[in-house]
Design a protein around this motif. Structure first.
Motif, short mmCIF file in Angstrom:
data_model
loop_
_atom_site.label_atom_id
_atom_site.label_comp_id
_atom_site.label_asym_id
_atom_site.label_seq_id
_atom_site.Cartn_x
_atom_site.Cartn_y
_atom_site.Cartn_z
N SER A 1 36.05 -38.97 35.49
CA SER A 1 34.70 -38.40 35.42
C SER A 1 34.74 -37.09 34.64
CB SER A 1 34.17 -38.14 36.83
OG SER A 1 32.90 -37.54 36.79
N TYR A 2 33.90 -37.02 33.59
CA TYR A 2 33.90 -35.85 32.70
C TYR A 2 32.43 -35.51 32.43
CZ TYR A 2 36.25 -32.88 29.21
OH TYR A 2 36.77 -31.83 28.50
N THR A 3 31.85 -34.64 33.26
CA THR A 3 30.42 -34.35 33.26
C THR A 3 29.93 -33.82 31.90
OG1 THR A 3 30.51 -33.83 35.61
CG2 THR A 3 28.57 -33.10 34.41
N ARG A 4 30.65 -32.89 31.31
CA ARG A 4 30.22 -32.31 30.05
C ARG A 4 30.14 -33.36 28.94
NH1 ARG A 4 33.60 -27.37 27.67
NH2 ARG A 4 35.11 -29.05 27.36
N VAL A 5 31.15 -34.23 28.87
CA VAL A 5 31.15 -35.29 27.86
C VAL A 5 30.04 -36.29 28.15
CG1 VAL A 5 32.46 -37.22 26.88
CG2 VAL A 5 33.61 -35.05 27.36
N GLU A 6 29.82 -36.56 29.42
CA GLU A 6 28.76 -37.49 29.81
C GLU A 6 27.40 -36.97 29.35
OE1 GLU A 6 27.33 -40.91 31.09
OE2 GLU A 6 29.41 -40.46 31.64
N ASN A 7 27.18 -35.68 29.52
CA ASN A 7 25.92 -35.06 29.09
C ASN A 7 25.78 -35.10 27.57
OD1 ASN A 7 25.20 -34.49 31.73
ND2 ASN A 7 26.08 -32.44 31.69
N ASN A 8 26.88 -34.85 26.87
CA ASN A 8 26.84 -34.91 25.40
C ASN A 8 26.54 -36.33 24.92
OD1 ASN A 8 27.44 -32.20 25.17
ND2 ASN A 8 29.65 -32.52 24.90
N TYR A 9 27.09 -37.29 25.62
CA TYR A 9 26.89 -38.68 25.22
C TYR A 9 25.43 -39.09 25.41
CZ TYR A 9 27.24 -43.76 25.06
OH TYR A 9 27.05 -45.08 24.75
N ARG A 10 24.78 -38.59 26.44
CA ARG A 10 23.37 -38.91 26.68
C ARG A 10 22.50 -38.42 25.52
NH1 ARG A 10 24.25 -36.88 32.17
NH2 ARG A 10 24.54 -38.65 33.59
N ARG A 11 22.92 -37.36 24.86
CA ARG A 11 22.15 -36.80 23.74
C ARG A 11 22.63 -37.34 22.38
NH1 ARG A 11 23.11 -32.16 27.00
NH2 ARG A 11 24.80 -31.52 25.60
N SER A 12 23.55 -38.28 22.38
CA SER A 12 24.12 -38.78 21.13
C SER A 12 23.08 -39.47 20.26
CB SER A 12 25.27 -39.76 21.42
OG SER A 12 25.75 -40.34 20.23
N ILE A 13 23.20 -39.29 18.96
CA ILE A 13 22.29 -39.93 18.02
C ILE A 13 22.46 -41.45 18.01
CG2 ILE A 13 23.88 -39.81 16.04
CD1 ILE A 13 21.48 -39.10 14.29
N ALA A 14 23.60 -41.92 18.49
CA ALA A 14 23.87 -43.36 18.51
C ALA A 14 22.82 -44.10 19.31
CB ALA A 14 25.26 -43.63 19.08
N HIS A 15 22.29 -43.49 20.38
CA HIS A 15 21.29 -44.15 21.22
C HIS A 15 20.00 -44.44 20.44
CE1 HIS A 15 23.78 -43.73 24.72
NE2 HIS A 15 23.79 -42.42 24.64
N SER A 16 19.64 -43.53 19.54
CA SER A 16 18.41 -43.73 18.76
C SER A 16 18.55 -44.90 17.79
CB SER A 16 18.08 -42.46 17.98
OG SER A 16 19.09 -42.17 17.02
N LEU A 17 19.78 -45.31 17.54
CA LEU A 17 20.04 -46.46 16.67
C LEU A 17 20.32 -47.73 17.47
CD1 LEU A 17 22.42 -44.65 14.12
CD2 LEU A 17 19.98 -45.10 13.86
N GLY A 18 20.22 -47.58 18.79
CA GLY A 18 20.45 -48.73 19.66
C GLY A 18 21.92 -49.10 19.80
N ILE A 19 22.80 -48.13 19.59
CA ILE A 19 24.25 -48.38 19.67
C ILE A 19 24.82 -47.73 20.92
CG2 ILE A 19 26.47 -48.03 18.51
CD1 ILE A 19 24.93 -47.88 15.87
N THR A 20 25.66 -48.46 21.63
CA THR A 20 26.34 -47.93 22.81
C THR A 20 27.86 -48.11 22.64
OG1 THR A 20 26.16 -50.06 23.94
CG2 THR A 20 24.40 -48.44 24.33
N ILE A 21 28.60 -47.50 23.53
CA ILE A 21 30.06 -47.64 23.47
C ILE A 21 30.43 -49.06 23.90
CG2 ILE A 21 32.26 -46.85 24.44
CD1 ILE A 21 31.00 -44.08 24.72
#
Length: 235
Positions: A68-88
């Motif tokens: 569990s890495y809260t800071r990275v998790e928060n950064n990932y939520r704001r990632s531009i990848a989501h606006s393109l419909g891309i996930t890990i």
């Protein structure tokens, strides 16, 4: 004098296992960065360093969903990848799992090596290595190269030989020193190419590359980053 050669052979085997794991990890990390360029671009160039406490890289552990890495998790939520419909992808997470496995294996070997060299018959060598600011990895490498030091001597003394040189004059040949330098990868050898004889660098490539990185990291930097021992300051 008693020498623990069997122990050195075991240390040598474990050290080169560790080197192989490092190469595999580097290759896997490069592939992971390629995936992150699309799936989490903000983290693509992130510095990935193993945690001594965890035994693996926290960010990679987060990707593998085992940490569990809260800071990275928060950064990932704001990632531009989501606006393109891309996930890990599951492939990336599986790849991260493989890296964690490599890192845990490497951490286990590093712990074993630290304990293996902490023996009385190795302490004089480690004392010298410490004055040069060699880290644990380089200390292990140098130990397996030069232990026991007496192998470079003849009757407890350096082997120096007189020989007629190219100019027909008597010259001293420092055989012990040359052998020692070759073991460290900083010696030289003569190679014939056609009618020319050229002097090239010889000896252990692994040792030479590790010593180069030590110079780059501990001697080249200026100020407080430079090795502060007497030897470091003079070098």
């Amino acid at each position: 004098t008693w020498y623990d050669c069997e122990r050195i052979n075991e240390i040598r085997s474990q050290f080169y296992d560790l080197e192989q794991l490092d190469k595999l990890r580097t290759s896997c990390i490069n592939q992971l960065r390629q995936r992150l360029a699309i799936e989490f671009p903000e983290a693509q160039k992130r510095f990935l360093q193993q945690s001594k406490k965890l035994g693996f890289t926290p960010f990679v552990g987060w990707l593998a969903e085992i940490y569990s890495y809260t800071r990275v998790e928060n950064n990932y939520r704001r990632s531009i990848a989501h606006s393109l419909g891309i996930t890990i992808s599951s492939y990336t997470r599986s790849h991260a799992n493989a890296i964690v496995s490599l890192e845990l294996r490497a951490s286990s070997i590093e712990d074993w090596l630290d304990k293996a060299i902490a023996m009385p018959n190795f302490s004089p060598y480690l004392k010298v290595f410490e004055s040069f600011g060699f880290g644990s990895r380089l200390s292990v490498l140098l130990l397996i190269q030069i232990y026991p030091f007496d192998k470079f001597l003849v009757g407890g003394q350096p082997w120096v030989e007189e020989e007629i040189g190219h100019n027909d004059k008597l010259q001293l040949r420092y055989r012990s020193l040359r052998s020692f330098q070759l073991y460290l990868g900083i010696g030289y050898k003569w190679v014939q190419s056609g009618d020319k004889i050229v002097r090239t660098i010889g000896g252990s490539t692994v040792c030479r590359s590790h010593l180069y990185m030590w110079c780059f990291d501990r001697i080249a930097p200026e100020g407080n980053r430079r090795l502060q021992t007497y030897i470091g300051q003079n070098l």
